[in-house]
Design an enzyme around this catalytic site. Sequence first.
Site, short mmCIF file in Angstrom:
data_model
loop_
_atom_site.label_atom_id
_atom_site.label_comp_id
_atom_site.label_asym_id
_atom_site.label_seq_id
_atom_site.Cartn_x
_atom_site.Cartn_y
_atom_site.Cartn_z
N PRO A 89 32.03 -42.16 78.13
CG PRO A 89 34.46 -42.10 77.60
CD PRO A 89 32.84 -41.92 77.15
CD GLU A 116 39.15 -38.16 70.36
OE1 GLU A 116 39.80 -39.13 70.03
OE2 GLU A 116 39.12 -37.72 71.69
NE ARG A 154 21.30 -61.82 83.95
CZ ARG A 154 21.21 -61.96 85.38
NH1 ARG A 154 20.72 -60.99 86.13
NH2 ARG A 154 21.39 -62.79 85.85
CG ASP A 169 21.62 -62.00 89.31
OD1 ASP A 169 21.85 -63.38 89.40
OD2 ASP A 169 21.16 -61.68 88.23
N1 LIG Z 1 33.54 -46.39 79.69
C1 LIG Z 1 32.33 -46.22 78.80
N2 LIG Z 1 31.13 -46.37 79.12
O1 LIG Z 1 30.41 -46.18 78.07
N3 LIG Z 1 31.26 -45.98 76.92
C2 LIG Z 1 32.57 -45.66 77.36
C3 LIG Z 1 33.60 -45.44 76.61
O2 LIG Z 1 34.67 -45.67 77.14
N4 LIG Z 1 33.80 -45.42 75.34
C4 LIG Z 1 35.07 -44.92 74.73
C5 LIG Z 1 34.76 -43.44 73.91
N5 LIG Z 1 33.92 -43.82 73.06
C6 LIG Z 1 33.71 -42.53 72.18
C7 LIG Z 1 33.16 -41.37 72.81
C8 LIG Z 1 34.41 -40.65 73.23
C9 LIG Z 1 33.80 -39.25 74.14
C10 LIG Z 1 32.46 -39.29 74.28
C11 LIG Z 1 31.62 -39.95 73.86
N6 LIG Z 1 31.80 -41.34 73.07
C12 LIG Z 1 32.46 -44.01 73.41
C13 LIG Z 1 32.57 -45.30 74.31
#
Ligand SMILES: Nc1nonc1C(=O)N1CCN(Cc2ccccn2)CC1
Length: 246
Positions: A89, A116, A154, A169
């Site tokens: 995130p 986390e 794709r 697209d």
């Molecule tokens: N939105 C998103 N876009 O890519 N990944 C997400 C996503 O929400 N997640 C949830 C937390 N996960 C574990 C995490 C937590 C904190 C830092 C890094 N990794 C990763 C994947």
Amino acid sequence: MRIDVVSLFPEEVDRCTAFGVTGRARERGLLQLHGWNPREYADGNYRKTDDRTFGGGPGMVMLVEPLRRCLAAVRQADPTPVHVVYLSPQGRRLEQKRVRELAAMPRLVLLCGRYEGIDERLVQAEVDEELSIGDYVLSGGELAAAVVVDAVARLQDGALNDAGSAAQDSFEDGLLDCPHYSHPVEHAYGTVPEVLRSGNHAAIARWRRQQALVRTWLRRPDLLQGRELSKVDRKLLEEGLRALEQ
Ligand SMILES: Nc1nonc1C(=O)N1CCN(Cc2ccccn2)CC1
């Protein structure tokens, strides 16, 4: 293109990409997908891959050492240099422009965090870029990795039966896609627009462009921010918006 997915649940990404366009790209050898589980590189009877976060607070952090060993094995598996993407995130928002750039790379490693996240020292030492698929919280990086695999697969030459469809697209030229219709012409839900059945390809192309412009204006005006529309597009848009008011 080769993609290596590092995840505690590598089968989740494999399953999401085993059919449809992505499955076909894999069958046609356009995309090789390999899953790696850091648990296989962890020590001890329980093969620990995560532990409590220093400084206290809730949640667990994925340990640096099993991931370091796992990534060393990934690099070792193929001489092609890797571009390591960490799905998180905190990453830059994934857009189609970046998808096209990733799709042109010979090899990607997609690093999927859980809990986390991953020990920051691993991120700093091994990650080339962090990418987010959107501002919402998933339970892990695997679904985000599957999105990246699908989006880049794709775009591999030969993945789409109709090569032109990728170009039409949404987002390919920065606009949303136009509406689409098929049989029957007459239905309780409405009738297929006459122009699409006219056989007049110039008129059809004009209608589709106008629909894409109007849709983008109404639904995603941010995509038009700072974009200088051509005179033709501006006229099409104005005419299309006027038609909505009638
Ligand atoms: N939105 C998103 N876009 O890519 N990944 C997400 C996503 O929400 N997640 C949830 C937390 N996960 C574990 C995490 C937590 C904190 C830092 C890094 N990794 C990763 C994947």
